[in-house]
Scaffold this motif. Structure first.
Motif, short mmCIF file in Angstrom:
data_model
loop_
_atom_site.label_atom_id
_atom_site.label_comp_id
_atom_site.label_asym_id
_atom_site.label_seq_id
_atom_site.Cartn_x
_atom_site.Cartn_y
_atom_site.Cartn_z
N ILE A 21 0.85 -1.19 0.00
CA ILE A 21 0.00 0.00 0.00
C ILE A 21 0.89 1.24 0.00
O ILE A 21 0.62 2.22 -0.70
CB ILE A 21 -0.95 0.01 1.21
CG1 ILE A 21 -1.87 -1.21 1.17
CG2 ILE A 21 -1.77 1.28 1.24
CD1 ILE A 21 -2.69 -1.40 2.43
N VAL A 24 2.10 1.89 -3.39
CA VAL A 24 1.07 2.55 -4.20
C VAL A 24 1.20 4.06 -4.05
O VAL A 24 1.15 4.80 -5.04
CB VAL A 24 -0.34 2.08 -3.77
CG1 VAL A 24 -1.42 2.99 -4.31
CG2 VAL A 24 -0.58 0.65 -4.24
N THR A 25 1.41 4.52 -2.81
CA THR A 25 1.52 5.97 -2.62
C THR A 25 2.78 6.50 -3.30
O THR A 25 2.79 7.59 -3.86
CB THR A 25 1.53 6.38 -1.14
OG1 THR A 25 2.72 5.95 -0.51
CG2 THR A 25 0.33 5.85 -0.41
N LEU A 28 2.11 6.94 -7.03
CA LEU A 28 1.34 8.15 -7.32
C LEU A 28 2.17 9.40 -7.06
O LEU A 28 2.01 10.42 -7.74
CB LEU A 28 0.06 8.20 -6.48
CG LEU A 28 -1.25 7.64 -7.07
CD1 LEU A 28 -1.60 8.33 -8.38
CD2 LEU A 28 -1.23 6.17 -7.27
N PHE A 29 3.06 9.35 -6.10
CA PHE A 29 3.92 10.49 -5.77
C PHE A 29 4.83 10.81 -6.97
O PHE A 29 4.86 11.94 -7.46
CB PHE A 29 4.74 10.14 -4.54
CG PHE A 29 5.54 11.27 -3.95
CD1 PHE A 29 6.90 11.15 -3.71
CD2 PHE A 29 4.91 12.44 -3.56
CE1 PHE A 29 7.62 12.18 -3.13
CE2 PHE A 29 5.62 13.47 -2.98
CZ PHE A 29 6.99 13.35 -2.77
N PHE C 183 1.36 12.98 5.03
CA PHE C 183 1.92 11.70 5.40
C PHE C 183 1.14 11.04 6.52
O PHE C 183 0.96 9.83 6.55
CB PHE C 183 3.38 11.85 5.84
CG PHE C 183 4.32 11.48 4.75
CD1 PHE C 183 4.94 12.43 3.98
CD2 PHE C 183 4.52 10.14 4.45
CE1 PHE C 183 5.78 12.06 2.94
CE2 PHE C 183 5.35 9.76 3.41
CZ PHE C 183 5.98 10.73 2.66
N ILE C 186 -1.79 9.48 4.96
CA ILE C 186 -1.43 8.28 4.21
C ILE C 186 -1.21 7.10 5.15
O ILE C 186 -1.69 5.99 4.90
CB ILE C 186 -0.16 8.54 3.36
CG1 ILE C 186 -0.51 9.39 2.15
CG2 ILE C 186 0.50 7.23 2.93
CD1 ILE C 186 0.70 9.83 1.36
N ILE C 224 -4.83 6.92 0.10
CA ILE C 224 -3.54 6.47 -0.40
C ILE C 224 -3.32 6.82 -1.86
O ILE C 224 -2.19 6.97 -2.31
CB ILE C 224 -3.30 4.97 -0.18
CG1 ILE C 224 -4.37 4.13 -0.85
CG2 ILE C 224 -3.21 4.65 1.29
CD1 ILE C 224 -3.98 2.69 -0.93
N LEU C 225 -4.40 6.97 -2.62
CA LEU C 225 -4.22 7.27 -4.04
C LEU C 225 -4.10 8.76 -4.30
O LEU C 225 -3.40 9.18 -5.22
CB LEU C 225 -5.39 6.70 -4.84
CG LEU C 225 -5.40 5.18 -4.95
CD1 LEU C 225 -6.73 4.70 -5.52
CD2 LEU C 225 -4.26 4.69 -5.84
N PRO C 228 -0.69 11.45 -2.17
CA PRO C 228 0.65 11.62 -2.73
C PRO C 228 0.71 12.65 -3.84
O PRO C 228 1.74 13.32 -4.00
CB PRO C 228 0.98 10.22 -3.28
CG PRO C 228 0.06 9.29 -2.62
CD PRO C 228 -1.16 10.04 -2.28
N VAL C 229 -0.38 12.79 -4.61
CA VAL C 229 -0.35 13.76 -5.69
C VAL C 229 -0.36 15.17 -5.13
O VAL C 229 0.33 16.06 -5.64
CB VAL C 229 -1.52 13.53 -6.66
CG1 VAL C 229 -1.55 14.57 -7.76
CG2 VAL C 229 -1.42 12.14 -7.28
N ALA C 231 0.98 15.91 -2.32
CA ALA C 231 2.33 16.06 -1.78
C ALA C 231 3.29 16.52 -2.86
O ALA C 231 4.06 17.47 -2.66
CB ALA C 231 2.79 14.74 -1.18
N ILE C 232 3.27 15.87 -4.01
CA ILE C 232 4.22 16.26 -5.05
C ILE C 232 3.88 17.63 -5.60
O ILE C 232 4.78 18.42 -5.95
CB ILE C 232 4.30 15.19 -6.17
CG1 ILE C 232 5.54 15.41 -7.04
CG2 ILE C 232 3.09 15.17 -7.05
CD1 ILE C 232 6.83 15.16 -6.34
#
Lengths: 205, 100, 581
Positions: A21, A24-25, A28-29, C183, C186, C224-225, C228-229, C231-232
């Protein structure tokens, strides 16, 4: 084994699922950066073709093989643990660590070579050798993506070094090697990301 | 621990060998002229195949709980959605109107 | 209750009834005491309480910001705040409420406490990660506070470029603070998904999973999906500020709309992170207080997953007037209409559950009724905004502000308060003053409507959002809205007061004051440190009100202190049909 688990099997499976999991992050990061790359490459294909020539295919290729090798050795380390070959765990982790360090050294030389030419990220870009007003965007993406990847390699180096230390203390055996398993998964993802970065930056026609 | 697949040396070295060959292939293909858009598709195709080998045989997805594979595929699917829907905008912008 | 053994994964086990203790001597609050035990705890219940305290604190800070905004808007032009300060105040209100309150609220505060209990587990899958998640939340909040005090931010919570990538102030450190909080979010998601998959009690098959857990599961998938986007994206804004990268700033060759794509790829699913756990709470409370099986269990469970998925496909509806290609706008608008469907299904199913139920009008249910009305208005106005032609006029007006407050406050905060009230006896072992609860609920409901209904009207008449100044014709609306906001604030303060008071003076609660069939109510009032003294065995679904209470209190016979070394225990993912003796 931790008290809230019923047995070691459940704990191991939970750790693996948790790591997947997390991966997965990570996908996407990095995905956000890959998305930016795709958008800009489709807008300025000629820029990407021109700018890519500044990157050294040979060293990029060598780094690819270095990381693939390190994926092999970390998989070997897990196998050693599963077969209770305690000395081999340390040896394989050690080789993995060495290969990761080689990767960073090559990266260091690649980057400093570019700095020497005035190829810096963003507004510090001073290189005149590419005839395109937005040349800095290609290199900004290059530095961002290989830089973020490099940070992940460094984190991986830290984790593998810690595993190496623990393995010399005899913490791992065929009954318990979960940290190696999940660190291995992380490391393979770092390898996979580079597998994509290499052609996208170094091998543009 | 029972039930954990232990890969043989043969498998691991075989996969590594395959990855080595594919890396050489991807560099070689770079020097052969292939018209757009096929050149990028060939490069990405090889990269995807390499990544699949790593995921299936180094990360053990081939022998693992299928849910983990689902997680991996799902992340790629959502990445594709991010890119696809963004491109629906960036590739279809109208031409800039001349100033008047 | 004999069932036939027809397949090879059936196993005969012995179960007995374990009646919960109304007044246990030892429980999770007194088995480990002292400040250090709290700061280093890995007990999900204590972590949940720490989250609850923290988000309450930030709710009041964010609320204070809101009252400052509304007070300033009493008159056009300056009332008592300068324009630049005003920009910072509304930015903070948004950022604090969204990142420090709404996103963690139900999952981190209530979910952490209740999820393992509902699953029959001793803790979440990764208790230490859980504690880390809490400390990351605090660290991120600390960085955010630091940013506020060291330069401030006035970009709006949305940090649109190129303003955010080029303006002064503490944008870089604030984005770093949000990055750290991301974080935390997440890690909570990682923990919950793994816990739900791997830590269910024997017999707890997916079709018996409480809908609150389904809600948390769907939310965790989104977390979780999407996070992160974000974050970036924020990292890129920081890089833009520090290195002048030129990815979002047109002056440097970048594209500001690209920022919006990346930002809303997270922020739209984020609104579902905020509301879907609330939906889970609604399902739990409606069934308990109508003593009826939920209508359409699978419809509600799967609709949470549908919302999670479709929610990722609609982000461009925030960008209809941004300069985005019309093809993209059309696709996003169409998909936005689709995303309302699963939610609509839930609303119908909840209503059908209430029908012919044995309704108990206790305060948790009253908050849910408030939710119903307010969320309905909020959701429908969302569909209005999803039509491109209407949005062209309504974008960036108070209509949008009213819409999202109806869903976030009228929906989510009401659901959150309902959940807090519902689970208060289990968490604190006390009952609160029911009369005060009902009065406060009414005050909140009235205050909310007085605050936000006028905003729909003035928005449709053209009053822009985030504006410090406005024209005469809107002053009456603003003033009514401001009065409402103080009524609303009073309601929240009252809730805080009687809840805190109940901790010290409240009547001691029984193990199951609401008569629920759910598993968290089948253990003692204040749960034991490790949740269960036995290994629970599930034979019924959590909404089987037609079955006697004893059948919900079964556990493995002879499973002493439940430390799982019992030979008879078989934990499988699929669960099994059991012969209970």
């Amino acid at each position: 084994m931790q008290h809230h688990f019923v047995d070691a099997e459940q704990q191991f499976d939970a750790a693996k699922m948790g790591m997947w999991i997390f991966l997965v992050t990570e996908i996407l990061f990095f995905g956000g950066l890959f998305a930016a790359y795709i958008v800009y490459r489709l807008w300025h294909p000629e820029l990407f073709t021109m700018a890519s020539e500044q990157l050294d295919t040979l060293w990029g290729g060598v780094n690819t093989l270095v990381l693939i090798g390190s994926s092999l050795t970390v998989a070997m380390a897990i196998k050693s643990a599963q077969l209770n070959q305690k000395k081999n765990i340390a040896i394989n982790l050690g080789i993995t660590l060495a290969l990761a360090a080689v990767f960073m050294v090559i990266k260091y030389f690649e980057w400093t070579h570019k700095f020497h030419l005035g190829i810096f990220p963003g507004e510090f870009y001073t290189f005149g050798g590419i005839d395109h007003p937005q040349a800095n965007i290609f290199f900004s993406l290059y530095y961002l993506m290989t830089g973020l990847h490099g940070i992940h390699v460094i984190i991986g180096i830290g984790l593998i070094a810690w595993l190496l230390w623990r393995s010399t203390k005899g913490h791992f055996n065929s009954e318990y090697y979960t940290p190696i398993e999940i660190t291995g998964l992380y490391w393979h993802l770092v390898d996979i990301i580079w597998i994509f970065l290499f052609p996208l930056f170094y091998l543009i026609d | 621990m029972s039930g954990h697949h232990i890969s043989t040396d043969r498998t691991l070295l075989g996969v590594a060998g395959g990855l080595l060959i594919l890396t050489i292939l991807t560099v070689a293909v770079h020097y052969v002229y292939i018209p757009e858009p096929w050149s990028i598709m060939v490069a990405m195709g090889i990269a995807i195949f390499k990544a699949t080998l790593v995921a299936a045989f180094f990360m053990n997805l081939y022998w693992d709980d299928q849910f983990n594979t689902l997680l991996f595929i799902a992340s790629l699917a959502f990445f594709a959605l991010l890119v696809g829907f963004t491109l629906l905008d960036t590739l279809f912008r109208p031409e800039i109107m001349p100033a008047f | 209750m004999d069932k036939a053994e027809s397949s090879s994964n059936l196993k005969k086990i012995q179960v007995q009834r374990f009646k919960p203790d109304d007044n246990p001597d030892q429980h999770y609050l007194n088995e480990e005491t002292g400040l250090w035990s709290w700061l280093t705890t890995v007990d999900h219940k204590k972590i949940g309480i720490m989250y609850l305290a923290s988000i309450t604190f930030f709710f009041f800070i964010g609320g204070l910001m809101a009252l400052l905004v509304r007070a300033e808007l009493w008159t056009p032009a300056k009332t008592f705040i300068e324009a630049n300060t005003y920009n910072q105040v509304f930015t903070l209100h948004g950022a604090i409420m969204i990142f420090l309150f709404l996103v963690p609220s139900v999952p981190a505060a209530l979910g952490n406490f209740i999820l393992p209990l509902q699953l029959g587990a001793k803790d979440v899958a990764f208790p230490r990660l859980n504690l880390l998640s809490y400390y990351l939340y605090l660290a991120g909040a600390g960085i955010a506070v630091f940013s506020i005090l060291n330069g401030g931010i006035d970009t709006g919570w949305t940090f649109y470029t190129p303003y955010s990538s080029s303006t002064g102030g503490a944008v870089t450190s604030m984005t770093f603070g949000v990055f750290v909080i991301g974080f935390s979010s997440i890690l909570t998601g990682v923990n919950f998904i793994t816990t739900i998959h791997k830590m269910r009690a024997p017999g707890l098959t997916w079709d018996k999973l409480p809908l609150f857990c389904w809600g948390l599961y769907a939310t965790s998938i989104i977390q979780i999906l999407a996070t992160p986007v974000l974050a970036i994206t924020l990292a890129l804004v920081a890089m833009e500020r520090i290195l002048g990268i030129g990815i979002f700033d047109p002056a440097l060759g970048g594209d500001p709309v690209l920022y919006q794509h990346f930002f809303w790829f997270y922020s739209h699913p984020a609104v579902y992170i905020m509301i879907v756990p609330g939906f889970g709470v609604v399902s739990e409370i409606i069934t308990t207080f109508s003593k009826k099986h939920i209508f359409g269990y699978w419809a509600i469970a799967l609709s949470s997953l549908a919302i999670a998925f479709i929610g990722f496909l609609v982000w461009g509806h925030h960008m209809f007037v941004s300069g985005q290609a019309s093809l993209a706008s059309m696709v996003f608008s169409f998909l936005t209409f689709l995303v309302g469907i699963p939610t609509g299904i839930k609303m119908f199913n909840w209503t059908a559950t209430l029908y012919k139920g044995s309704i108990k009008l206790a305060s948790p249910l009253l908050y849910i009724f408030g939710f119903f009305f307010l969320f309905l208005v909020g959701g429908l106005t969302g569909i209005v905004l999803g039509s491109i032609a209407l949005d062209v006029h309504l974008h960036d007006t108070y209509y949008v502000v009213a819409h999202f407050h109806f869903v976030m406050v009228g929906g989510m905060v009401m659901a959150f308060l309902a959940g807090v009230h519902y689970w208060w006896p289990k968490i604190t072992g006390r009952m609160y003053n029911e009369t005060m609860a009902k009065i406060s609920c009414a005050i909140i409901f009235v205050g909310f409507n007085v605050t936000f209904l006028p905003q729909f009207v003035m928005g449709s008449q053209g009053m822009p959002r985030r504006y410090f100044n406005y024209i005469e014709q809107f002053q009456a609306f603003h003033q009514v809205s401001t009065i409402g906001s103080f009524i609303l604030g009073l309601g929240f303060v009252m809730v805080f007061y009687y809840l805190v008071k109940s901790i010290f003076y409240g009547e001691k609660a029984k193990a199951n004051p609401w008569g629920s069939r759910a598993l968290e109510w089948q253990i003692s009032t204040l749960p034991p440190l490790h949740n269960f003294h036995h290994t629970p065995v599930i034979v019924n679904g959590p909404y089987d009100y037609h079955k006697p209470m004893e059948e919900f209190q079964l556990g493995l016979a002879g499973s002493g202190n439940g430390h799982g070394h019992d030979e008879e225990l078989e934990v499988t993912q699929e669960g099994e049909e059991l012969n209970a003796e």
